[in-house]
Each structure stands twice: as C-alpha cells, then as structure tokens.
Design an enzyme around this catalytic site. Structure first.
Site, PDB file in Angstrom:
ATOM      1  N   ASP A 360       0.866  -1.177   0.000  1.00  0.00           N
ATOM      2  CA  ASP A 360       0.000   0.000   0.000  1.00  0.00           C
ATOM      3  C   ASP A 360       0.902   1.226   0.000  1.00  0.00           C
ATOM      4  OD1 ASP A 360      -2.101   2.057   0.928  1.00  0.00           O
ATOM      5  OD2 ASP A 360      -3.278   0.228   0.757  1.00  0.00           O
ATOM      6  N   VAL A 417      -7.733  -2.170  -4.399  1.00  0.00           N
ATOM      7  CA  VAL A 417      -7.713  -0.755  -4.034  1.00  0.00           C
ATOM      8  C   VAL A 417      -9.112  -0.164  -4.214  1.00  0.00           C
ATOM      9  CG1 VAL A 417      -5.273  -0.565  -4.636  1.00  0.00           C
ATOM     10  CG2 VAL A 417      -7.004  -0.033  -6.367  1.00  0.00           C
ATOM     11  N   GLU A 419     -12.499   1.782  -5.481  1.00  0.00           N
ATOM     12  CA  GLU A 419     -13.233   1.657  -6.744  1.00  0.00           C
ATOM     13  C   GLU A 419     -13.121   2.945  -7.556  1.00  0.00           C
ATOM     14  OE1 GLU A 419     -15.711  -1.221  -7.939  1.00  0.00           O
ATOM     15  OE2 GLU A 419     -13.752  -1.752  -7.148  1.00  0.00           O
ATOM     16  N   LYS A 424      -6.993   2.333 -10.120  1.00  0.00           N
ATOM     17  CA  LYS A 424      -6.806   0.933 -10.484  1.00  0.00           C
ATOM     18  C   LYS A 424      -5.881   0.797 -11.699  1.00  0.00           C
ATOM     19  CE  LYS A 424     -11.073  -0.970  -8.510  1.00  0.00           C
ATOM     20  NZ  LYS A 424     -10.443  -1.947  -7.609  1.00  0.00           N
ATOM     21  N   SER A 446     -15.713  -4.599  -7.743  1.00  0.00           N
ATOM     22  CA  SER A 446     -17.068  -5.107  -7.553  1.00  0.00           C
ATOM     23  C   SER A 446     -18.061  -4.517  -8.545  1.00  0.00           C
ATOM     24  CB  SER A 446     -17.547  -4.803  -6.122  1.00  0.00           C
ATOM     25  OG  SER A 446     -17.505  -3.410  -5.865  1.00  0.00           O
ATOM     26  N   ASN A 470     -17.267  -9.544   0.931  1.00  0.00           N
ATOM     27  CA  ASN A 470     -16.877  -9.150   2.284  1.00  0.00           C
ATOM     28  C   ASN A 470     -17.921  -9.610   3.303  1.00  0.00           C
ATOM     29  OD1 ASN A 470     -14.986  -7.872   3.953  1.00  0.00           O
ATOM     30  ND2 ASN A 470     -16.144  -5.970   3.976  1.00  0.00           N
ATOM     31  N   GLU A 479     -16.476 -14.761  -7.506  1.00  0.00           N
ATOM     32  CA  GLU A 479     -16.781 -14.646  -8.932  1.00  0.00           C
ATOM     33  C   GLU A 479     -15.467 -14.505  -9.700  1.00  0.00           C
ATOM     34  OE1 GLU A 479     -21.028 -12.537  -9.617  1.00  0.00           O
ATOM     35  OE2 GLU A 479     -19.551 -11.279  -8.604  1.00  0.00           O
ATOM     36  N   ASN A 517     -23.816  -8.658  -7.826  1.00  0.00           N
ATOM     37  CA  ASN A 517     -24.143  -7.256  -7.568  1.00  0.00           C
ATOM     38  C   ASN A 517     -25.167  -6.724  -8.564  1.00  0.00           C
ATOM     39  OD1 ASN A 517     -22.581  -6.997  -5.318  1.00  0.00           O
ATOM     40  ND2 ASN A 517     -20.828  -6.087  -6.371  1.00  0.00           N
TER      41      ASN A 517
END
Length: 729
Positions: A360, A417, A419, A424, A446, A470, A479, A517
């Site tokens: 990180d 990281v 969204e 990204k 996600s 989560n 997935e 989702n």
C-alpha cells in the site's frame, strides 16, 4: 488367520488379524480422498462384522480396531449421492435401518472395539465410532468429529440421535446434532466424545493397546463410568428427572425456533427423535430415528439443500464452465491495497499456507490490514482452531511493504484498491511492470469491468476478475470474471486458487456488477422504493427475513456501506437502463453523514453491544407517500425484480445456467438456502403463477418486473428428477 481378504479389498474395506488377536477393519476406498458409506459398502461391512463375530466366538480374537487407510480422513459420512437418489419415505427409512443394523451388529460384538480416528469423522463415520466401545483420536488438525446432516435437511440416521445423548448428555449432544458443528480432537476429549488423544504417529499402536487392556462393555456404559463425579452429578440433576429433562428440551425447541424461523424441519425432527427415543430402549429409539429420516429425505427443503450441495461440488470441479487452460500453482501471492478487503485476502491466503506480499502507499493502511489479518487469526485461536504458534506462523507469511519490489516471483497478484478507475489503472500498470510475464493479475473490483481495467496493461490476457465478497473469511463465493482478452491459463489459475482457498468459484462474463451485484442492486432498490412509498424499515426487513433471508435489504445496505452502495448503483445505472425508477434514498441518507454500520448509523442505529434498531428519523426523511404494501407484496416486489434481472443476466450469458445463478445467490448474496435459489423458487411457486404475478406487477409498477427470456416459457428451470439426477448441471 492373517492377511487381507481378497474378496473385499477392491470395495475399499479389508480385514486383517495380527499376532495378538486384534482384528483390524480398515476402510480405504480407492480413487477417493475420503471414505464414504454407500449401500454396497455397508453390505460388505456387515459381512466382515459377522466374520469377526464368528472368530470372536471361536476365541481367536481379543479385540477389534476400526481404522482408515486414508491420510487425514477417517470416514466422511454417507455419500450424498445416496441421499439425492432416495425417491420415497419408505426407501429413506429402509436405508437408515440398513445402516443402523450394521452398526448395531458392531456394537453387539462380544469383544472390545476401538475406533482409531485419524482425521475427518463426520455423519455416518461419527455414528460408526459411537457404536464402538472406545474412541481414540489423533492430535492432528485434520480431526473433526461431528454430525452435519442437519445442513442437508436430515438428521443423523445411523444411530446418532440415540447414541450421542446416551454417551455424552443432552446438554452436550443436542447442540452438536442441531447445529452440525464439529469438534476437534481436544474438544472431543473434553466433552467425552473420545476417550484419549494421542500423537498421530502413535494412534494405531495406542488404539490396539487400548483394545488389549480395556474391558468389553456397552459403549455408553463405559463412557458414563469414566466421567468425573461432578459431571455425573450434573447429568443426574439435569437429566435424571422429568423436570430437568423437560427444561433441556424446552430450551432446545426455543433455540431451534429462533434460528430456523420454522423454515428447516430437520432440527425440530431431531429434537423429537432424541426426546422420544430416550423414553424407551435403544432399539425403539433407532426405529423412531429411521422413520424421521424417511419423512425428511423426501422433503422439499432437503431436496433444495442437497441440490445446493451438488451445485457447490460442481463449481469446485468446474462443471459450469469448461476451462481449457492448465492452472498455475499459487505459492506466492501479491495483494495491492491494504484495506479491510486486502487484509482479509492476505489472511485467507496465509492461513492456507501461501506466502503473501502486501503493498500500500500508506503505513496506516498496512497497519489496518495487518490488524485485520491478526484479528481473524486470533478469532480462530480463541475458538481453539489454531494455536498461538500457528497464529505467529500465519502472520509471518504476510510481508507488508510500501514499495513495488518483491513481486517478481509472485504467481498471482490481486489488486484490492478503491473503486476508482484511474487509481486501479495506475496500480495494475505498476503490478505488470513489477511482476514476471507469467504472473496472473486479478482485479477485485465489484462494479467496474475487467475490460476497463485491462486498458492499462500491455498484455491484457494476464488479467482476470477475482471478486471476493466481504467479509472474505465468511463469504463462500468468488466470482471469477472472464474479460474479453483473459487467457484460459489466467482463468484456470484463478479458479484453482479460489478452490485452494476453500471458496466456491463461479466463472461469469464481464459486465458491470458481474452477476451477484447486478441482480442484488434491483432487489435493494425495490426495498428503497417501498420505504419511500410509506413502508417502515421494520416492515420491509421483517418481511424478507420471514421469507428466509439472513437479513433484510435495508440492514444489508448498512452492512455494505452506504458510500459503497451508492458507487455500485452509479456504475450499474447504464446496465439496468430505464426499466424502472431508481431510488435516491440511500444517497440522501448518506448525505446526512450516515455511512451504515461502519459509521455507527445508517437505516439502523448501532449502539455498543445492543441490537441494531431501525431509525424512524430516516423513515421521515425519505418517505414520499403513505401507501404501504402487505408483507406478501413486499416479498414479491423484492424477489421478483431479482428474478427478472437474473433472467436478463442469464439471457445475456453473464452466467451459464439457472443452477449457476442459484449457486451464486445462495453463496454470494445469502439467498435462503432452503429455497434452493431464485430460479428454484420460481419452479416451486409454479412458472405460470410466477409469470402471472410478474405481469401484474409490471402493469402496476413498470417494466422492471416484466418476465423475459426463459421466464416467458413454461419449461421448468430444474427437471423433476432434481437433485436425483445430476445431468441437469
């Protein structure tokens, strides 16, 4: 007599007699990691037990050892395919009686019998061990002894509901039978389920010595006499009188009612079998147990739970999606992004023995992620699943860093990281440069697409989606998202990694929100619309919890986080189109400063240690009307909009089959397992009735309820033979 019996070696069951007169009955089914009972294996078992009896009556035997030739596995229970193949209550009861009589023959042998438990000992395996006079377990983490039948909608049927309470006590036996929770070796010794725990290399020698040195007696009689005086006195006070026994059963019934809400018949049947069985002889109890098995095994709930079991196995064996590539073994994992998700993925991998390099840009974030990992290890230690030494070893496998070095030899790198597409892109591009050309790259996004992520890479074939849910350590589904350029090797590696982590992988096509989702968003949106129309938080969530969901949609929004939910909804808006009005209630609640559970307030208020309470202030804030729906209509609106979106996703090829969709919703969204999934629920309701109700709602509320694709047909999603025949996979 000495040496193996050729007639049964091929059946995975052998009998040998050593020089001291100890007969060894060894299970070792070929081409299988675990031993599992089948009707044929039980028949052979009965034949060998009869032979042991003959030898004992001739004075040629001094004891019997029941053992396994498998490493880390005793007997994993009954082959679930046998349960799935039962078509009538009479056949189910007869099958249970076959097992009961086999184990009763073992229990009535005129010599000392000892079970040497070297690993997994579940269901029928645990019931076999109970029929022995003594049980010796290896001091090994693979040992787990339990009765998980309730998870398949049935109860222990080979004597478990009768022998376990007689061996332990009602207080100790009922929780094991009613919850399916297992015990490791040390806990099994503490509660009296096993008589000794010894180092694994000494297990068989100790068990043989035990058979030579300990007397023959009825199994539960031996156990009772060996119990400490205090425990025997407590058992007499609690169970030795009608009042105490009635209190124990009353508490058990209340606990079952709270936990199952009446949806699962097996726990209730188990309480009745134990209670009625203890009033009479063991034989009477066994017959009652068999009758209960017969009734349960053909129940719709059992069919659905067994079906879900088969679907899970199918996903782990890649029967939903033919992956052409050979997976690479993942021994070194990179994790980019040290938040709660990154820490959870790192801990899961380290727990499974994988070396993890976690990066990180903030030391505070690394501390947070390491804290998450440590707390999850500690939770397992507190539950006696790990030792302090194992916790230290697990944490030692996680190496935090602020730099891009140390990833050259990673087999797989997962970004987790925020969204944000730009962030990204930057992270994935750096990961590609820092790793080798053979490293598979994965995004844990996600709501964004793999295609959008891949534009940052010079070799997009290395990138797949690996969407964990989560909390990582609890949610079973992963997935695996196939991007437009994802290679077969990358997909195969991601699937194999998910399986190695103990997860259920499901390959889905690349689309915003993927599958879970995508179909969860309309479900949550419908709950928000109901809230705006005038229904209360309690009415909405209460109706869906009564339907069987683990929590209501508004409580789920709080758990997800209102900030995260708002971002996901925005990403999915183009996909969901103009099929219906989008509620902005979650955004309005978020704008008041409420973030959900992580912030202490959302649709509910979360006091310390208290049960979350609906916030009436929120109801006043978002309410736009005074119309309320019945509980039945609340459920229909939320479930049927989910069904409609699931059908559209199926039609678009996001998932490969209705069964894959149902698996995803049960393990990724908490859909009520006893209902079998959204498509299975539609079949149970009736296709014509489901379609008619959807058309009514579509006329009143909009196109989001319109039945499309396969919903326009009367052809069921599941065959009548499900789950008895697996060809429908």
């Amino acid at each position: 007599m000495s040496g193996k019996h050729d007639a049964v070696v091929g059946a995975g069951l052998s009998l040998d007699v050593d020089a001291d007169g100890i007969a060894v009955l060894e299970f070792d089914q070929p081409d299988s990691q675990h031993n599992r009972f089948t009707p044929e294996l039980i028949e052979r078992f009965v034949s060998l037990v009869a032979e042991v009896r003959d030898l004992a009556e001739q004075g040629r035997l001094r004891g019997l050892l029941v053992a396994s030739g498998k490493r880390g596995s005793f007997i994993a229970g009954l082959d679930v395919g046998v349960i799935g193949g039962v078509r009538s209550a009479a056949a189910g009861a007869a099958g249970a009686r076959q097992g009961q009589l086999a184990f009763q023959a073992l229990a009535e042998l005129p010599l000392t019998t000892v079970a040497a438990i070297n690993g997994t000992c579940l269901g029928g395996g645990a019931e076999l061990a109970l029929a022995c006079h003594y049980r010796i377990a290896a001091d090994d983490p693979t040992v787990e002894i339990g009765f998980p039948e309730v998870n398949l909608g049935i109860i222990p049927g080979f004597g478990g509901t009768q022998r376990l309470p007689r061996l332990l006590s009602l207080e100790r036996a009922l929780p094991m039978i009613l919850t399916g929770r297992s015990a490791d070796a040390k806990r099994a010794r503490r509660i009296g389920l096993v008589d000794a725990v010894v180092p694994a290399p000494l297990l068989r020698a100790t068990a043989i010595r035990w058979a030579l040195e300990h007397p023959y007696a009825r199994p539960w009689r031996v156990a009772l006499e060996d119990k400490p005086l205090v425990r025997r006195l407590r058992r007499w006070v609690v169970e030795g009188n009608p009042v105490g026994r009635a209190l124990v059963f009353r508490q058990a019934v209340a606990s079952v009612a709270r936990r199952t809400k009446g949806h699962y018949p097996a726990p209730t049947a188990a309480v009745a079998a134990v209670r009625r069985g203890l009033r009479g002889s063991l034989e009477q109890g066994l017959r009652l147990e068999a009758e209960a098995i017969g009734e349960l095994v053909v129940h719709e709930v059992t069919r659905n739970l067994v079906g879900i079991f088969f679907l899970r196995q199918a996903a782990r064996r890649d029967r939903f999606d033919a992956v052409a590539g050979d997976p690479r073994s993942v021994q070194r994992l990179g994790v980019l992004g040290a938040g709660v998700m990154g820490g959870g993925i790192a801990q899961l991998a380290a727990y499974r023995g994988v070396s993890v390099r976690m990066k990180d840009i903030s030391m505070d974030s690394l501390r947070l992620a390491m804290g998450v990992a440590f707390e999850r290890f500690e939770d397992r230690r507190r539950r006696r699943k790990m030792s302090r030494r194992q916790v230290r070893r697990g944490m030692g496998l996680i190496s935090p860093t602020l730099h891009n070095d140390g990833f050259r030899h990673a087999d797989l790198i997962i970004e987790a990281v925020v969204e944000n597409i730009d962030v990204k892109h930057e992270v994935l591009a750096a990961a590609e440069q820092a790793s080798s050309s053979h490293t598979v790259l994965a995004t844990n996004t996600s709501s964004l697409t793999v295609a959008a992520m891949a534009t940052a890479l010079t070799d997009p074939s290395r990138l797949v989606g690996l969407h964990f849910f989560n909390p990582v350590h609890r949610m079973p589904l992963v997935e695996v998202v196939r991007g437009p350029d994802s290679s077969d090797v990358a997909i195969a590696t991601a699937v194999a990694f998910a399986v190695a982590m103990g997860k259920v992988p499901l390959v889905v096509a690349d689309s915003p929100g993927f599958f879970v989702n995508r179909v969860l968003t309309p479900f949550l949106n419908e709950a928000l619309l109901l809230l705006e129309e005038g229904a209360t938080i309690g009415q909405i969530d209460g109706a869906l919890e009564e339907f069987g969901m683990p929590m209501g949609p508004l409580r789920l929004l709080d758990e997800i986080g209102l900030d995260v939910a708002a971002k996901v909804a925005a990403q999915l808006a183009p996909v969901l189109g103009d099929r219906g009005r989008r509620s902005d209630a979650a955004i309005r609640v978020y704008e008041t400063g409420r973030r959900g559970r992580k912030g202490g307030a959302g649709f509910y208020r979360y006091g310390r240690g208290g049960h979350p309470q609906p916030d009436p202030e929120i109801e006043r804030l978002v309410r736009q009307g005074d119309n309320t729906e019945t509980a039945e209509t609340i459920v229909d609106r939320c479930m049927l909009t989910m069904l409609a979106e699931s059908a559209r996703a199926l039609q678009e090829g996001i998932v490969t089959s209705p069964q894959a969709a149902d698996l995803a919703l049960v393990f990724g969204a908490g859909f009520a397992p006893f209902r079998g999934g959204i498509f299975r629920h539609a079949d149970a309701r009736g296709r014509a009735a489901t379609r008619s109700r959807m058309q009514d709602l579509a006329e009143r509320l909009g196109a989001r309820f319109a039945p499309t694709g396969a919903l326009e047909s009367d052809e069921p999603f599941y065959s009548e033979a499900w789950p008895h025949k697996l060809e429908s996979l």
